[in-house]
Design a protein around this motif. Structure first.
Motif, PDB file in Angstrom:
ATOM      1  N   LEU A 111       0.838  -1.212   0.000  1.00 42.00           N
ATOM      2  CA  LEU A 111       0.000   0.000   0.000  1.00 42.00           C
ATOM      3  C   LEU A 111       0.866   1.254   0.000  1.00 42.00           C
ATOM      4  CD1 LEU A 111      -2.833  -0.975   2.531  1.00 42.00           C
ATOM      5  CD2 LEU A 111      -3.016  -0.756   0.043  1.00 42.00           C
ATOM      6  N   ARG A 112       1.962   1.208   0.753  1.00 44.11           N
ATOM      7  CA  ARG A 112       2.866   2.375   0.767  1.00 44.11           C
ATOM      8  C   ARG A 112       3.481   2.583  -0.615  1.00 44.11           C
ATOM      9  NH1 ARG A 112       8.703   2.771   1.909  1.00 44.11           N
ATOM     10  NH2 ARG A 112       9.151   4.929   2.523  1.00 44.11           N
ATOM     11  N   SER A 113       3.960   1.504  -1.240  1.00 45.95           N
ATOM     12  CA  SER A 113       4.598   1.734  -2.540  1.00 45.95           C
ATOM     13  C   SER A 113       3.577   2.188  -3.579  1.00 45.95           C
ATOM     14  CB  SER A 113       5.437   0.553  -3.019  1.00 45.95           C
ATOM     15  OG  SER A 113       4.714  -0.608  -2.988  1.00 45.95           O
ATOM     16  N   HIS A 114       2.310   1.825  -3.386  1.00 42.50           N
ATOM     17  CA  HIS A 114       1.265   2.296  -4.306  1.00 42.50           C
ATOM     18  C   HIS A 114       1.009   3.798  -4.114  1.00 42.50           C
ATOM     19  CE1 HIS A 114      -2.318   2.298  -6.753  1.00 42.50           C
ATOM     20  NE2 HIS A 114      -3.005   2.818  -5.747  1.00 42.50           N
ATOM     21  N   TYR A 115       0.716   4.182  -2.856  1.00 47.23           N
ATOM     22  CA  TYR A 115       0.317   5.580  -2.632  1.00 47.23           C
ATOM     23  C   TYR A 115       1.500   6.554  -2.658  1.00 47.23           C
ATOM     24  CZ  TYR A 115      -4.416   4.052  -1.691  1.00 47.23           C
ATOM     25  OH  TYR A 115      -5.674   3.528  -1.834  1.00 47.23           O
ATOM     26  N   LEU A 116       2.689   6.049  -2.287  1.00 43.47           N
ATOM     27  CA  LEU A 116       3.849   6.953  -2.242  1.00 43.47           C
ATOM     28  C   LEU A 116       4.579   6.981  -3.580  1.00 43.47           C
ATOM     29  CD1 LEU A 116       5.283   8.631   0.060  1.00 43.47           C
ATOM     30  CD2 LEU A 116       6.914   6.738   0.194  1.00 43.47           C
ATOM     31  N   LEU A 117       4.688   5.803  -4.215  1.00 42.81           N
ATOM     32  CA  LEU A 117       5.529   5.721  -5.422  1.00 42.81           C
ATOM     33  C   LEU A 117       4.742   5.405  -6.690  1.00 42.81           C
ATOM     34  CD1 LEU A 117       8.282   3.507  -3.703  1.00 42.81           C
ATOM     35  CD2 LEU A 117       8.329   5.995  -3.948  1.00 42.81           C
ATOM     36  N   GLY A 118       3.412   5.265  -6.533  1.00 43.95           N
ATOM     37  CA  GLY A 118       2.571   5.036  -7.713  1.00 43.95           C
ATOM     38  C   GLY A 118       2.667   3.639  -8.309  1.00 43.95           C
ATOM     39  N   ARG A 119       3.154   2.662  -7.538  1.00 44.15           N
ATOM     40  CA  ARG A 119       3.241   1.286  -8.087  1.00 44.15           C
ATOM     41  C   ARG A 119       1.852   0.692  -8.286  1.00 44.15           C
ATOM     42  NH1 ARG A 119       8.025  -0.277  -5.222  1.00 44.15           N
ATOM     43  NH2 ARG A 119       9.586   0.889  -6.377  1.00 44.15           N
ATOM     44  N   PRO A 120       1.630   0.003  -9.410  1.00 40.38           N
ATOM     45  CA  PRO A 120       0.347  -0.691  -9.574  1.00 40.38           C
ATOM     46  C   PRO A 120       0.305  -1.938  -8.679  1.00 40.38           C
ATOM     47  CG  PRO A 120       1.775  -1.000 -11.507  1.00 40.38           C
ATOM     48  CD  PRO A 120       2.542  -0.154 -10.545  1.00 40.38           C
ATOM     49  N   ILE A 121      -0.758  -2.095  -7.923  1.00 42.50           N
ATOM     50  CA  ILE A 121      -0.892  -3.279  -7.054  1.00 42.50           C
ATOM     51  C   ILE A 121      -2.347  -3.731  -7.091  1.00 42.50           C
ATOM     52  CG2 ILE A 121       0.947  -2.611  -5.424  1.00 42.50           C
ATOM     53  CD1 ILE A 121      -1.332  -1.802  -3.467  1.00 42.50           C
ATOM     54  N   ASN A 122      -2.609  -4.899  -6.544  1.00 42.89           N
ATOM     55  CA  ASN A 122      -3.994  -5.332  -6.329  1.00 42.89           C
ATOM     56  C   ASN A 122      -4.425  -4.720  -4.992  1.00 42.89           C
ATOM     57  OD1 ASN A 122      -6.301  -6.688  -5.493  1.00 42.89           O
ATOM     58  ND2 ASN A 122      -5.747  -8.552  -6.615  1.00 42.89           N
ATOM     59  N   GLY A 169       0.606   4.538   3.456  1.00 37.58           N
ATOM     60  CA  GLY A 169      -0.247   3.669   2.636  1.00 37.58           C
ATOM     61  C   GLY A 169      -1.713   3.879   2.963  1.00 37.58           C
ATOM     62  N   LYS A 170      -2.005   5.034   3.572  1.00 39.73           N
ATOM     63  CA  LYS A 170      -3.374   5.424   3.937  1.00 39.73           C
ATOM     64  C   LYS A 170      -4.027   4.444   4.928  1.00 39.73           C
ATOM     65  CE  LYS A 170      -4.459   7.882  -0.422  1.00 39.73           C
ATOM     66  NZ  LYS A 170      -4.020   9.233  -0.137  1.00 39.73           N
ATOM     67  N   VAL A 171      -3.216   3.902   5.819  1.00 36.95           N
ATOM     68  CA  VAL A 171      -3.750   3.009   6.861  1.00 36.95           C
ATOM     69  C   VAL A 171      -3.628   3.731   8.201  1.00 36.95           C
ATOM     70  CG1 VAL A 171      -3.504   0.787   8.049  1.00 36.95           C
ATOM     71  CG2 VAL A 171      -3.012   0.951   5.596  1.00 36.95           C
ATOM     72  N   ASP A 172      -4.764   3.804   8.911  1.00 38.62           N
ATOM     73  CA  ASP A 172      -4.806   4.504  10.196  1.00 38.62           C
ATOM     74  C   ASP A 172      -4.567   3.499  11.325  1.00 38.62           C
ATOM     75  OD1 ASP A 172      -5.290   6.151  12.309  1.00 38.62           O
ATOM     76  OD2 ASP A 172      -7.455   6.365  11.937  1.00 38.62           O
ATOM     77  N   LEU A 173      -3.535   3.748  12.133  1.00 33.21           N
ATOM     78  CA  LEU A 173      -3.225   2.803  13.224  1.00 33.21           C
ATOM     79  C   LEU A 173      -3.956   3.159  14.516  1.00 33.21           C
ATOM     80  CD1 LEU A 173       0.616   2.112  12.879  1.00 33.21           C
ATOM     81  CD2 LEU A 173      -1.290   0.672  12.147  1.00 33.21           C
TER      82      LEU A 173
END
Ligand SMILES: N[C@@H](CCC(=O)N[C@@H](CS)C(=O)NCC(=O)O)C(=O)O
Length: 203
Positions: A111-122, A169-173
């Motif tokens: 999730l971090r690499s998606h939201y921070l670096l724009g990686r495509p993920i499921n 990664g837009k996850v709230d702890l």
């Protein structure tokens, strides 16, 4: 002198930097130029055929994979409590190292690499893996200070970075109180160091 080949923004590299700092070991940082694809050059692939950081060089040994490197540093340089040799405790530590490389990487790490670096993920899969691993960690840390044994081990160091970076990664702890308290314990250790993107927990 120990050499660490790394990217500044990699949580896996930070894992190794944090361990080196906690056990007070000096090293030289070799920043690998990701934009120039230095990690895919023949000279780097000779150290790690997967073409990934971190890689650690020490006394003529070349070590790859953040979990592998934590094991090496614990056995070569740290007090035995960091990676106990008791069969059950040892298995417990390795199980958490495995969780770091698998679920933590496929969930919060992805999730971090998606939201921070724009990686495509499921996205749906990464969110579901994240929810599951956070709830397992939250339960595990009920009435215990550390993940594997009664004291800190490399299991805690392996899991910590991508949990502490969850917000990227837009996850709230916020709902995970036991996890947040565990993070405060890590962040209060002598010689703790942070990385860009990790702000110390305030309870
Ligand atoms: N299991 C490895 C994963 C290492 C890894 O994914 N490294 C990333 C940086 S965090 C990397 O080098 N990515 C570049 C690539 O795969 O091409 C570890 O824990 O060290």
């Amino acid at each position: 002198m120990i050499e660490l080949f790394e990217f500044a923004l990699s949580g896996n590299c930070y894992k190794v930097r944090l361990m080196l700092s906690l056990i007070n070991l000096k090293y030289e940082s070799r920043i690998v130029n990701g934009l120039e694809k230095e990690h895919k050059a023949a000279s780097f692939l000779a150290m790690n055929p997967f073409g990934q950081v971190p890689v650690l060089k020490d006394k003529g040994n070349v070590l790859r994979d953040s979990q592998g490197i934590l094991v090496y540093l614990a056995l070569a340089y740290a007090e035995s409590s960091w990676f106990p040799m008791d069969p059950v405790q040892s298995a417990e530590v390795v199980a958490w190292l495995s969780t770091a490389a698998n679920e933590v990487s496929r969930g919060p790490g992805a999730l971090r690499s998606h939201y921070l670096l724009g990686r495509p993920i499921n996205l749906e899969e990464a969110k579901s893996v994240t929810e599951n691993v956070l709830s397992i960690l939250e339960n595990r840390l009920t009435n215990r200070n550390w993940l594997a044994t009664d004291s800190i081990t490399i299991a805690d160091i392996a899991i910590y970075p991508y949990i502490a970076l969850c917000h990227q990664g837009k996850v709230d702890l916020f709902p995970y109180e036991n996890i947040r308290k565990w993070m405060v314990r890590i962040e209060s250790l002598p010689n703790y160091i942070s990385m860009q993107g990790i702000d110390k927990q305030v309870l």
